[in-house]
Design a protein around this motif. Structure first.
Motif, PDB file in Angstrom:
ATOM      1  N   LEU A   1      -3.446  27.078 -14.850  1.00  0.00           N
ATOM      2  CA  LEU A   1      -5.014  27.410 -14.950  1.00  0.00           C
ATOM      3  C   LEU A   1      -5.500  28.324 -13.475  1.00  0.00           C
ATOM      4  N   VAL A   2      -4.795  27.664 -12.584  1.00  0.00           N
ATOM      5  CA  VAL A   2      -5.049  27.973 -11.118  1.00  0.00           C
ATOM      6  C   VAL A   2      -4.423  29.647 -11.012  1.00  0.00           C
TER       7      VAL A   2
ATOM      8  N   VAL B   1      -0.645  15.971 -11.699  1.00  0.00           N
ATOM      9  CA  VAL B   1      -2.159  16.787 -11.969  1.00  0.00           C
ATOM     10  C   VAL B   1      -1.972  18.040 -11.751  1.00  0.00           C
ATOM     11  N   GLU B   2      -1.478  18.257 -10.461  1.00  0.00           N
ATOM     12  CA  GLU B   2      -1.424  19.615  -9.767  1.00  0.00           C
ATOM     13  C   GLU B   2      -0.302  20.656 -10.738  1.00  0.00           C
TER      14      GLU B   2
ATOM     15  N   LEU C   1       0.222   7.057  -6.038  1.00  0.00           N
ATOM     16  CA  LEU C   1      -0.750   8.170  -6.098  1.00  0.00           C
ATOM     17  C   LEU C   1      -0.496   9.609  -5.882  1.00  0.00           C
ATOM     18  N   GLY C   2       0.442   9.714  -5.138  1.00  0.00           N
ATOM     19  CA  GLY C   2       1.063  10.985  -4.740  1.00  0.00           C
ATOM     20  C   GLY C   2       1.911  11.500  -5.808  1.00  0.00           C
TER      21      GLY C   2
ATOM     22  N   ALA D   1       0.056  20.154 -13.856  1.00  0.00           N
ATOM     23  CA  ALA D   1      -0.465  20.334 -15.335  1.00  0.00           C
ATOM     24  C   ALA D   1      -1.721  21.428 -15.030  1.00  0.00           C
ATOM     25  N   ILE D   2      -2.285  21.644 -13.945  1.00  0.00           N
ATOM     26  CA  ILE D   2      -3.510  22.575 -13.892  1.00  0.00           C
ATOM     27  C   ILE D   2      -2.865  23.898 -13.212  1.00  0.00           C
TER      28      ILE D   2
ATOM     29  N   GLU E   1       2.049   1.808  -3.410  1.00  0.00           N
ATOM     30  CA  GLU E   1       0.629   2.508  -4.203  1.00  0.00           C
ATOM     31  C   GLU E   1       0.411   3.788  -3.687  1.00  0.00           C
ATOM     32  N   ASN E   2       0.698   4.098  -2.509  1.00  0.00           N
ATOM     33  CA  ASN E   2       0.551   5.666  -2.057  1.00  0.00           C
ATOM     34  C   ASN E   2       1.600   6.531  -2.738  1.00  0.00           C
TER      35      ASN E   2
ATOM     36  N   ILE F   1       0.879  -1.158  -0.080  1.00  0.00           N
ATOM     37  CA  ILE F   1      -0.179  -0.072  -0.031  1.00  0.00           C
ATOM     38  C   ILE F   1       0.888   1.336   0.038  1.00  0.00           C
ATOM     39  N   GLU F   2       1.971   1.252   0.898  1.00  0.00           N
ATOM     40  CA  GLU F   2       3.000   2.535   0.703  1.00  0.00           C
ATOM     41  C   GLU F   2       3.509   2.749  -0.724  1.00  0.00           C
TER      42      GLU F   2
ATOM     43  N   ALA G   1       0.913  10.872  -9.125  1.00  0.00           N
ATOM     44  CA  ALA G   1      -0.186  11.320  -9.750  1.00  0.00           C
ATOM     45  C   ALA G   1      -0.769  12.409  -9.384  1.00  0.00           C
ATOM     46  N   ILE G   2      -0.976  12.555  -8.433  1.00  0.00           N
ATOM     47  CA  ILE G   2      -1.665  13.864  -7.855  1.00  0.00           C
ATOM     48  C   ILE G   2      -0.695  15.161  -8.184  1.00  0.00           C
ATOM     49  N   ARG G   3       0.653  15.022  -7.768  1.00  0.00           N
ATOM     50  CA  ARG G   3       1.656  16.138  -8.142  1.00  0.00           C
ATOM     51  C   ARG G   3       1.465  16.441  -9.661  1.00  0.00           C
TER      52      ARG G   3
END
Lengths: 181, 164
Positions: free
Chosen positions: A175-176, A168-169, A161-162, A171-172, A157-158, A154-155, A164-166
């Motif tokens: 816009l922000v 996305v952040e 996930l972390g 890329a957007i 995978e975390n 799980i760590e 992937a979130i970075r």
């Protein structure tokens, strides 16, 4: 039939009954020890997790080839249960036949017994001593190992996930930024 | 009992990892809300309070962007394309993978799956879809066209970021 003859017939039967009684006693004691173990584990977990942790727990289940450990949190109450997996079915069947105790299919899912699928449940008093035996003979260590591996998985995978979130952040972010101008 | 100590410690470690995962998926939900708000603001700024009533579904591959103009305001939302009878969009398996082991993996993994897809392909697909709508749907009012064009402009940096 004389009284002597009846007595002669009853004597071996009494011996068998004595032996079965001994087996039943062992099973009852094993069940007691197992419950104490579950209680001690629940207590230690409550201390480590605290009320918030217990609330967040939900239900967690890990298993070795023969034993399943289920930890469930209900509000601030926590229960720990050891039960048998289908891998223990043959051992239980054999031992039950040897000591003269039942091994039967039940219509309900037994709390400690074997659940092969939704419709095949088996229960026997010999399951508790078998679970204890398995835990003592390295099963507890293997459960700890399974838990450790699962946490590491799980760590990993975390971390993904972390990342992937970075991504996305990042890329957007234009816009922000534009919205703040 | 030593076993009690070891097992309770390992259960705690596993729980911490699970809670961290839950936090990350929640963070994705928050970012998706923020993203929706950003695009909604872009659309609202382009809408000048006209009387158009329109609902536009924009195809972003496995995701959809819906712009709804009920006549009084502009609403924008992101969603996952519904399952077809014979085919399931790939994003569903991504949702399940991201929230594997959760009680409702498709719900819990949805925000991050949408975001990830949006950044990788979705934004570019949405730009194409907007171009197509503006070009082919003659009955769209000027106002709706303007809203769509502004949303398309806002999508551009994301498309560019995906390419670099």
């Amino acid at each position: 039939m004389s009284e002597d003859e009846i007595e002669k017939l009853l004597q071996p039967l009494e011996e068998v009954v004595e032996k079965v009684k001994d087996s039943v006693e062992v099973c009852v004691r094993a069940e007691y020890v197992l419950r104490e173990f579950e209680r001690a584990l629940a207590h230690a977990l409550c201390e480590r997790l605290g009320d918030e942790g217990v609330r967040a727990l939900g239900e967690l289940s890990v298993e070795t080839e023969k034993v399943r450990l289920t930890v469930a949190g209900h509000e601030t109450r926590l229960t720990v249960t050891f039960s048998a997996t289908p891998g223990m079915k043959k051992d239980a069947e054999r031992l039950a036949a040897r000591v003269g105790l039942y091994f039967r299919r039940t219509s309900y899912p037994p709390p400690r017994g074997i659940r092969e699928d939704d419709f095949k449940n088996y229960d026997s008093p010999v399951i508790a001593p078998l679970i204890l035996e398995h835990l003592v003979e390295g099963g507890a260590e293997r459960l700890a190992e399974v838990l450790k591996n699962k946490a590491a998985e799980i760590e990993g995978e975390n971390a993904l996930l972390g990342a992937a979130i970075r991504t996305v952040e990042k890329a957007i972010s234009p816009l922000v930024l534009a919205s703040k101008l | 009992m030593e076993e009690v100590e070891v097992l309770s410690e390992k259960i705690k470690e596993l729980m911490e990892a699970m809670v961290e995962r839950e936090d990350l998926l929640e963070e994705a939900g928050r970012i998706l809300k923020e993203l929706k708000k950003l695009f909604q603001n872009v659309a609202r700024e382009a809408w000048r309070g006209g009387a158009s009533r329109e609902t536009v579904h924009l195809d972003g591959g496995d995701i959809l962007m819906t712009i709804e103009i009920p006549g009084s305001a502009v609403y924008l939302s992101f969603s996952v394309k519904p399952r077809d009878c014979d085919k399931e969009p790939e994003i569903y398996s991504e949702m399940r993978r991201l929230a594997k082991g959760f009680r409702y993996p498709e719900d819990d993994g949805m925000p991050l799956a949408i975001l990830h897809y949006f950044v990788r392909r979705g934004a570019a697909e949405l730009v194409k879809s907007i171009d197509e709508k503006i070009r082919e749907e003659k009955e769209l009012t000027e106002e709706v066209r303007r809203v769509l064009a502004e949303v398309k402009n806002a999508l551009a940096p994301v498309v560019l970021a995906a390419k670099t």
